[in-house]
Write a protein that holds these residues in place. Structure first.
Motif, PDB file in Angstrom:
ATOM      1  N   SER A 122       0.806  -1.212   0.000  1.00 54.72           N
ATOM      2  CA  SER A 122       0.000   0.000   0.000  1.00 54.72           C
ATOM      3  C   SER A 122       0.839   1.262   0.000  1.00 54.72           C
ATOM      4  O   SER A 122       0.308   2.353   0.089  1.00 54.72           O
ATOM      5  N   LEU A 123       2.147   1.118  -0.124  1.00 56.66           N
ATOM      6  CA  LEU A 123       3.012   2.296   0.039  1.00 56.66           C
ATOM      7  C   LEU A 123       2.706   3.371  -0.988  1.00 56.66           C
ATOM      8  O   LEU A 123       2.592   4.543  -0.650  1.00 56.66           O
ATOM      9  N   PHE A 124       2.551   2.975  -2.250  1.00 52.19           N
ATOM     10  CA  PHE A 124       2.314   3.975  -3.295  1.00 52.19           C
ATOM     11  C   PHE A 124       1.047   4.765  -3.003  1.00 52.19           C
ATOM     12  O   PHE A 124       1.014   5.993  -3.083  1.00 52.19           O
ATOM     13  N   GLU A 125      -0.027   4.047  -2.631  1.00 54.19           N
ATOM     14  CA  GLU A 125      -1.296   4.738  -2.354  1.00 54.19           C
ATOM     15  C   GLU A 125      -1.175   5.652  -1.146  1.00 54.19           C
ATOM     16  O   GLU A 125      -1.713   6.763  -1.132  1.00 54.19           O
ATOM     17  N   CYS A 126      -0.460   5.173  -0.125  1.00 58.07           N
ATOM     18  CA  CYS A 126      -0.318   5.997   1.078  1.00 58.07           C
ATOM     19  C   CYS A 126       0.439   7.281   0.774  1.00 58.07           C
ATOM     20  O   CYS A 126       0.022   8.374   1.172  1.00 58.07           O
ATOM     21  N   LEU A 127       1.539   7.166   0.014  1.00 54.00           N
ATOM     22  CA  LEU A 127       2.318   8.375  -0.273  1.00 54.00           C
ATOM     23  C   LEU A 127       1.538   9.303  -1.189  1.00 54.00           C
ATOM     24  O   LEU A 127       1.630  10.527  -1.080  1.00 54.00           O
ATOM     25  N   LYS A 128       0.727   8.716  -2.076  1.00 50.10           N
ATOM     26  CA  LYS A 128      -0.068   9.571  -2.956  1.00 50.10           C
ATOM     27  C   LYS A 128      -1.112  10.340  -2.145  1.00 50.10           C
ATOM     28  O   LYS A 128      -1.352  11.522  -2.379  1.00 50.10           O
ATOM     29  N   PHE A 129      -1.710   9.659  -1.188  1.00 51.72           N
ATOM     30  CA  PHE A 129      -2.676  10.342  -0.339  1.00 51.72           C
ATOM     31  C   PHE A 129      -2.004  11.462   0.446  1.00 51.72           C
ATOM     32  O   PHE A 129      -2.508  12.590   0.534  1.00 51.72           O
ATOM     33  N   LEU A 130      -0.831  11.158   1.027  1.00 52.52           N
ATOM     34  CA  LEU A 130      -0.157  12.170   1.841  1.00 52.52           C
ATOM     35  C   LEU A 130       0.308  13.343   0.992  1.00 52.52           C
ATOM     36  O   LEU A 130       0.422  14.460   1.484  1.00 52.52           O
ATOM     37  N   ARG A 131       0.572  13.089  -0.292  1.00 50.00           N
ATOM     38  CA  ARG A 131       1.045  14.194  -1.129  1.00 50.00           C
ATOM     39  C   ARG A 131      -0.098  15.083  -1.565  1.00 50.00           C
ATOM     40  O   ARG A 131       0.043  16.289  -1.690  1.00 50.00           O
ATOM     41  N   ASP A 132      -1.280  14.476  -1.822  1.00 48.74           N
ATOM     42  CA  ASP A 132      -2.325  15.248  -2.489  1.00 48.74           C
ATOM     43  C   ASP A 132      -3.415  15.738  -1.558  1.00 48.74           C
ATOM     44  O   ASP A 132      -4.116  16.674  -1.885  1.00 48.74           O
ATOM     45  N   ASP A 133      -3.582  15.113  -0.402  1.00 50.42           N
ATOM     46  CA  ASP A 133      -4.659  15.521   0.472  1.00 50.42           C
ATOM     47  C   ASP A 133      -4.399  16.917   1.013  1.00 50.42           C
ATOM     48  O   ASP A 133      -3.289  17.250   1.394  1.00 50.42           O
ATOM     49  N   SER A 134      -5.465  17.740   1.071  1.00 52.29           N
ATOM     50  CA  SER A 134      -5.238  19.151   1.384  1.00 52.29           C
ATOM     51  C   SER A 134      -4.823  19.371   2.818  1.00 52.29           C
ATOM     52  O   SER A 134      -4.296  20.419   3.156  1.00 52.29           O
ATOM     53  N   GLN A 135      -5.053  18.387   3.695  1.00 52.76           N
ATOM     54  CA  GLN A 135      -4.627  18.601   5.075  1.00 52.76           C
ATOM     55  C   GLN A 135      -3.176  18.210   5.292  1.00 52.76           C
ATOM     56  O   GLN A 135      -2.610  18.547   6.311  1.00 52.76           O
ATOM     57  N   TYR A 136      -2.608  17.464   4.362  1.00 51.65           N
ATOM     58  CA  TYR A 136      -1.242  16.995   4.551  1.00 51.65           C
ATOM     59  C   TYR A 136      -0.271  17.686   3.604  1.00 51.65           C
ATOM     60  O   TYR A 136       0.667  18.300   4.045  1.00 51.65           O
ATOM     61  N   LEU A 137      -0.535  17.566   2.287  1.00 54.96           N
ATOM     62  CA  LEU A 137       0.278  18.264   1.282  1.00 54.96           C
ATOM     63  C   LEU A 137       1.774  18.064   1.497  1.00 54.96           C
ATOM     64  O   LEU A 137       2.549  19.008   1.480  1.00 54.96           O
ATOM     65  N   CYS A 138       2.178  16.798   1.711  1.00 59.45           N
ATOM     66  CA  CYS A 138       3.606  16.511   1.910  1.00 59.45           C
ATOM     67  C   CYS A 138       4.254  16.440   0.545  1.00 59.45           C
ATOM     68  O   CYS A 138       4.452  15.367  -0.009  1.00 59.45           O
ATOM     69  N   GLN A 139       4.603  17.602   0.011  1.00 60.18           N
ATOM     70  CA  GLN A 139       5.079  17.631  -1.366  1.00 60.18           C
ATOM     71  C   GLN A 139       6.570  17.407  -1.488  1.00 60.18           C
ATOM     72  O   GLN A 139       7.096  17.370  -2.586  1.00 60.18           O
ATOM     73  N   ASN A 140       7.243  17.323  -0.388  1.00 54.23           N
ATOM     74  CA  ASN A 140       8.686  17.168  -0.446  1.00 54.23           C
ATOM     75  C   ASN A 140       9.075  15.809   0.101  1.00 54.23           C
ATOM     76  O   ASN A 140       8.806  15.506   1.257  1.00 54.23           O
ATOM     77  N   LEU A 141       9.671  14.980  -0.751  1.00 56.95           N
ATOM     78  CA  LEU A 141      10.243  13.737  -0.269  1.00 56.95           C
ATOM     79  C   LEU A 141      11.677  14.053   0.121  1.00 56.95           C
ATOM     80  O   LEU A 141      12.525  14.268  -0.731  1.00 56.95           O
ATOM     81  N   THR A 142      11.926  14.125   1.428  1.00 57.67           N
ATOM     82  CA  THR A 142      13.239  14.584   1.871  1.00 57.67           C
ATOM     83  C   THR A 142      14.309  13.537   1.615  1.00 57.67           C
ATOM     84  O   THR A 142      15.338  13.811   1.036  1.00 57.67           O
ATOM     85  N   VAL A 143      14.062  12.301   2.072  1.00 53.30           N
ATOM     86  CA  VAL A 143      15.085  11.288   1.855  1.00 53.30           C
ATOM     87  C   VAL A 143      14.421   9.914   1.899  1.00 53.30           C
ATOM     88  O   VAL A 143      13.392   9.732   2.531  1.00 53.30           O
ATOM     89  N   ILE A 144      14.974   8.978   1.159  1.00 54.43           N
ATOM     90  CA  ILE A 144      14.592   7.573   1.298  1.00 54.43           C
ATOM     91  C   ILE A 144      15.816   6.880   1.854  1.00 54.43           C
ATOM     92  O   ILE A 144      16.861   6.826   1.213  1.00 54.43           O
ATOM     93  N   ALA A 145      15.708   6.359   3.073  1.00 56.35           N
ATOM     94  CA  ALA A 145      16.839   5.666   3.678  1.00 56.35           C
ATOM     95  C   ALA A 145      16.452   4.214   3.881  1.00 56.35           C
ATOM     96  O   ALA A 145      15.278   3.870   3.890  1.00 56.35           O
ATOM     97  N   ALA A 146      17.417   3.363   4.019  1.00 61.88           N
ATOM     98  CA  ALA A 146      17.139   1.958   4.265  1.00 61.88           C
ATOM     99  C   ALA A 146      18.131   1.463   5.299  1.00 61.88           C
ATOM    100  O   ALA A 146      19.299   1.825   5.266  1.00 61.88           O
ATOM    101  N   THR A 147      17.657   0.664   6.226  1.00 67.84           N
ATOM    102  CA  THR A 147      18.512   0.131   7.288  1.00 67.84           C
ATOM    103  C   THR A 147      18.423  -1.374   7.280  1.00 67.84           C
ATOM    104  O   THR A 147      17.344  -1.938   7.142  1.00 67.84           O
ATOM    105  N   ASP A 148      19.548  -2.007   7.454  1.00 67.85           N
ATOM    106  CA  ASP A 148      19.605  -3.462   7.486  1.00 67.85           C
ATOM    107  C   ASP A 148      19.755  -3.889   8.923  1.00 67.85           C
ATOM    108  O   ASP A 148      20.724  -3.532   9.591  1.00 67.85           O
ATOM    109  N   PHE A 149      18.789  -4.620   9.442  1.00 67.34           N
ATOM    110  CA  PHE A 149      18.872  -5.097  10.815  1.00 67.34           C
ATOM    111  C   PHE A 149      19.255  -6.556  10.775  1.00 67.34           C
ATOM    112  O   PHE A 149      18.529  -7.383  10.265  1.00 67.34           O
ATOM    113  N   LEU A 150      20.399  -6.869  11.313  1.00 67.94           N
ATOM    114  CA  LEU A 150      20.841  -8.261  11.313  1.00 67.94           C
ATOM    115  C   LEU A 150      21.800  -8.430  12.456  1.00 67.94           C
ATOM    116  O   LEU A 150      22.702  -7.618  12.642  1.00 67.94           O
TER     117      LEU A 150
END
Lengths: 377, 199, 178
Positions: free
Chosen positions: B66-94
């Motif tokens: 559901s990630l794509f839909e969630c980010l699309k909602f957060l980007r376009d919904d007028s209460q959120y308008l998160c138009q800036n993707l600051t960073v995509i990080a990934a962590t390996d837990f092992l």
């Protein structure tokens, strides 16, 4: 030798030019593959990784204080600002409040570094456009700042000064006077630099209407800093989410208005940097006047062991540098990711260069002001 | 793990329309609980839950599908308008072996998407948990142009595969590099193309 | 306001001449300033005169806290290993052992190094100056302050192995700072 009389059509294929890793105008080891149709660029593919030292893997093998020299070496031109964000991230996880004197020292040092970094940006931009004089003048003034730093912390370029918990040495009253003297000396020199470059018709013709990035694209690409402000907004992290006492100082945030061409062209980004230098001088003077007495460092363990995860960004000369820190209570960080603004600026080169001429690529590269140490980390 | 070097024809950006940037206005920041509630009600299948209580930033965990839909909602919904993707990080837990002193935790790869809203001036962290064996997730390049190079870097450093990425190649290491350096069980090679690594 | 082509033509010439004149005026004024003909406004000495230093005939004085090559005073070391532990690039190699019975157990460092008791015998203290990143962390943690940064920056060698400085045994082949 027979003269060739047949009427050959001119070949019109696209030419791939390699603007290789060793090039005087790419500000570092950046390789650009340019697909050109004659002189017009059809596509450009930046190839980075020539300066990749895997800072993030090194940070997992050192303790929290030992990571600071590695942070310096990412953007070696603006090293104080690199350390600033990391120190704030560790302090947030440990929930430490640094004393006000330390906050004021950090602000003075960060703004002096911002002036030094913008001087390098403006000077090398003038050099790329063909003028040797702004380069020499910018480096003469930058030398004063580097000598100030040498008397403050012992090193000229890679300082290891702003640590988690505070700063490593106190600033003496003589040095505070020297900072104010520098501002008094530098203001007429900055006016001269302005005279040399800003309205010079050669410079304007080479940079106006070149490399335009509209605000919508800039936000979607994740631009920050002068690159974003050149496209017509006054968003600044120092005003929007103030840290380390920035709310006490009065300064304005310059934005690009399209004075010489379209909003968001190279000239706007360059002029934002010049105006930011004036504002930085104002901040330094106010900070030097208002600096309180007190400790220069807070209480922190010799080997701190924080837990949690945080993302903190500070306003660096090239954009908003952020550190995403995951800590698990050991003496080494578990994961430290550095979000580098130059990485994003380089990714946008493709869109900015389309339709421009080959000589404009140099102009665009100079205006987005990248340092490959930060792009590759 | 051998990385697939897929050569898909490079997509041009003139296809995607970017949303209009909204930078000014009175900010109304949202916090993580409100975002979790909105995501779990509006996007079915997201199973959004918030994690807080640790020092630092709280975050929202959503499922990978559901990630794509969630980010699309957060980007376009007028209460959120998160138009800036600051960073995509990934962590390996092992936990590598018995001598590894990190606290034991489940072996996984966490993808962290840090979003920021210029209109409402708040930051939101969205996380997705992926298995270590075959970490695949949908690419968000169509939503944010910043995601292109961040996803390439995550692939290069940790081996996460992004479906639908227009240029799925290594970015920081050389194209014939073997292995993913930021994984916890990465072994540094002794030789590269027949040359002995110095030191 | 639409300019006629003639206006635009002469306007361009005027812009070009004026902006070039402004730039050349700056250069000419700096020439006068540098040669001492005109003092800077405010009479401040910072920058009047040529700024080029004719290195290597004339060398600039570095401030005392400048972080250049390291130096270790061997009589002040108590083999605590703090510098080797904290070094971010692991360029310090220390070997020491417990003292045997015929070595003085009451030995202390000289007074300038804090008069601290020396419990271990130092066998080897090497610093690889080629690896050193000049961060200064080792000098901050040294309890006797026998490890210091000097202002020596002209020590290039032809081979990387020659940059490993042995601070216990230095001789004429491996001279250390004056």
């Amino acid at each position: 030798m027979q003269e060739q009389t047949e009427n050959r059509d001119l070949r019109t294929e696209e030419l791939t030019i390699n603007m290789g890793p060793q090039h005087p105008s790419t500000h570092g080891v950046l390789r650009l593959e340019l697909i050109t149709d004659g002189e017009i660029i059809k596509a450009s593919y930046p190839d980075i990784g020539y300066l990749h030292r895997c800072f993030e893997k090194h940070a997992e093998a050192r303790d929290y204080i030992g990571v600071v020299p590695f942070c310096d070496r990412m953007d070696y031109v603006a090293a104080m600002n690199m350390e600033f964000g990391y120190a704030l991230a560790v302090e947030k996880l440990l929930n430490i409040e640094v004393p006000e004197r330390c906050q004021a020292i950090r602000v003075i040092v960060a703004e002096m570094q911002r002036i030094a970094s913008h001087l390098l940006a403006v000077g090398t931009y003038g050099l790329d456009m063909g003028g040797f004089t702004p380069f020499i003048y910018a480096f003469r003034d930058r030398e004063k700042i580097l000598r100030f730093f040498e008397e403050l912390c012992g090193a000229r370029l890679l300082y290891n000064y702003i640590r988690p918990g505070g700063v490593s040495r106190d600033i003496s009253p003589g040095l505070i006077e020297k900072a104010k003297d520098f501002c008094r000396y530098f203001k007429p020199q900055l006016d001269e630099m302005d005279d040399l470059l800003t309205n010079n018709s050669i410079f304007v013709n080479r940079t106006a209407n070149v490399g335009v990035i509209p605000l919508d694209s800039a936000v979607s690409y994740g631009f920050s800093g002068p690159n974003l402000r050149g496209s017509g907004t006054d968003y600044d992290l120092r005003k929007a989410h103030p840290y380390s006492g920035y709310e006490k100082y009065q300064f304005t945030v310059p934005q690009g208005e399209g004075l010489k061409g379209t909003v968001g062209d190279c000239w706007d980004r360059y002029y934002c940097r010049i105006l930011e230098m004036y504002e930085s001088m104002k901040i330094i003077e106010q900070a030097c006047d208002q600096i309180p007495a007190g400790d220069y460092t807070g209480k922190i363990a010799k080997t701190p062991k924080p837990t949690g995860e945080v993302y903190i960004a500070t306003e660096c000369p090239r954009g908003a540098l952020g550190y995403y820190l995951v800590a698990q209570g050991e003496k080494k960080p578990y994961r430290l990711k550095a979000k580098s603004p130059c990485f994003i600026s380089t990714s946008c080169l493709d869109e900015m260069c389309r339709g421009m001429m080959l000589a404009d690529v140099v102009s665009i590269l100079g205006s987005i002001d990248i340092v490959l140490g930060e792009v590759d980390r | 793990m051998q990385s697939p070097d897929v050569l898909i024809p490079k997509k041009t950006y003139t296809d995607n329309a970017v949303p209009k940037a909204q930078m000014t206005g009175t900010p109304a920041p949202r916090n993580v609980e409100e975002a979790t509630l909105a995501l779990s009600t509006k996007i079915s299948g997201s199973k959004a839950r918030s994690v807080s209580g640790h020092p630092g930033d709280p975050y929202v965990v959503v499922t990978a599908e559901s990630l794509f839909e969630c980010l699309k909602f957060l980007r376009d919904d007028s209460q959120y308008l998160c138009q800036n993707l600051t960073v995509i990080a990934a962590t390996d837990f092992l936990k590598k072996d018995a001598t590894d002193t990190q606290p034991a935790s489940e072996a996984r790869i966490e993808m962290v998407y840090i979003l920021y809203s210029y209109r409402h001036r708040f930051q939101l962290t969205v996380k997705v948990i992926l298995p270590r064996d075959n970490p695949t997730i949908a690419s968000v390049c169509e939503l944010y142009r910043a995601a292109n190079w961040y996803e390439r870097e995550c692939f290069d450093m940790l081996g996460v595969i992004f479906d639908g990425h227009p240029n799925h190649k290594r970015i920081l290491t050389s194209p014939d590099w073997v292995g993913h350096p930021l994984r916890r069980d990465y072994v540094f090679p002794e030789e590269y193309n027949g040359m002995k690594v110095p030191l | 306001m639409e300019k006629s082509p003639l206006n635009e033509y002469f306007g361009n010439i005027y812009d070009a001449v004026v902006s070039t004149y402004k730039g050349m005026r700056v250069t000419f004024r700096t020439f006068l300033k540098v040669n001492g003909v005109r003092k800077i406004l405010g009479g401040y000495d910072y920058g009047a005169g040529p700024v080029t230093i004719n290195y290597p005939e004339i060398k600039d004085e570095l401030p005392a806290i400048s972080r250049n090559r390291l130096f270790m005073h061997a009589e002040g070391c108590i083999s605590c290993n703090q510098c080797a532990v904290i070094c971010p690039v692991e360029c310090i190699t220390i070997e020491s052992r417990k003292k045997t019975t015929d070595e003085n157990p009451e030995e202390r460092t000289p007074a300038i190094f804090g008069n601290k008791p020396v419990k271990l015998k130092l066998l080897r203290f090497d610093i690889d100056e080629g690896l050193c990143c000049f961060c200064g962390l080792c000098t901050e943690v040294c309890p006797t302050e026998c490890l210091v940064h000097t202002t020596e920056y002209e020590y290039s060698k032809f081979d990387r192995d020659q940059l490993v400085y042995d601070y216990l045994n230095f001789s004429d082949e491996n001279p250390l700072p004056k």
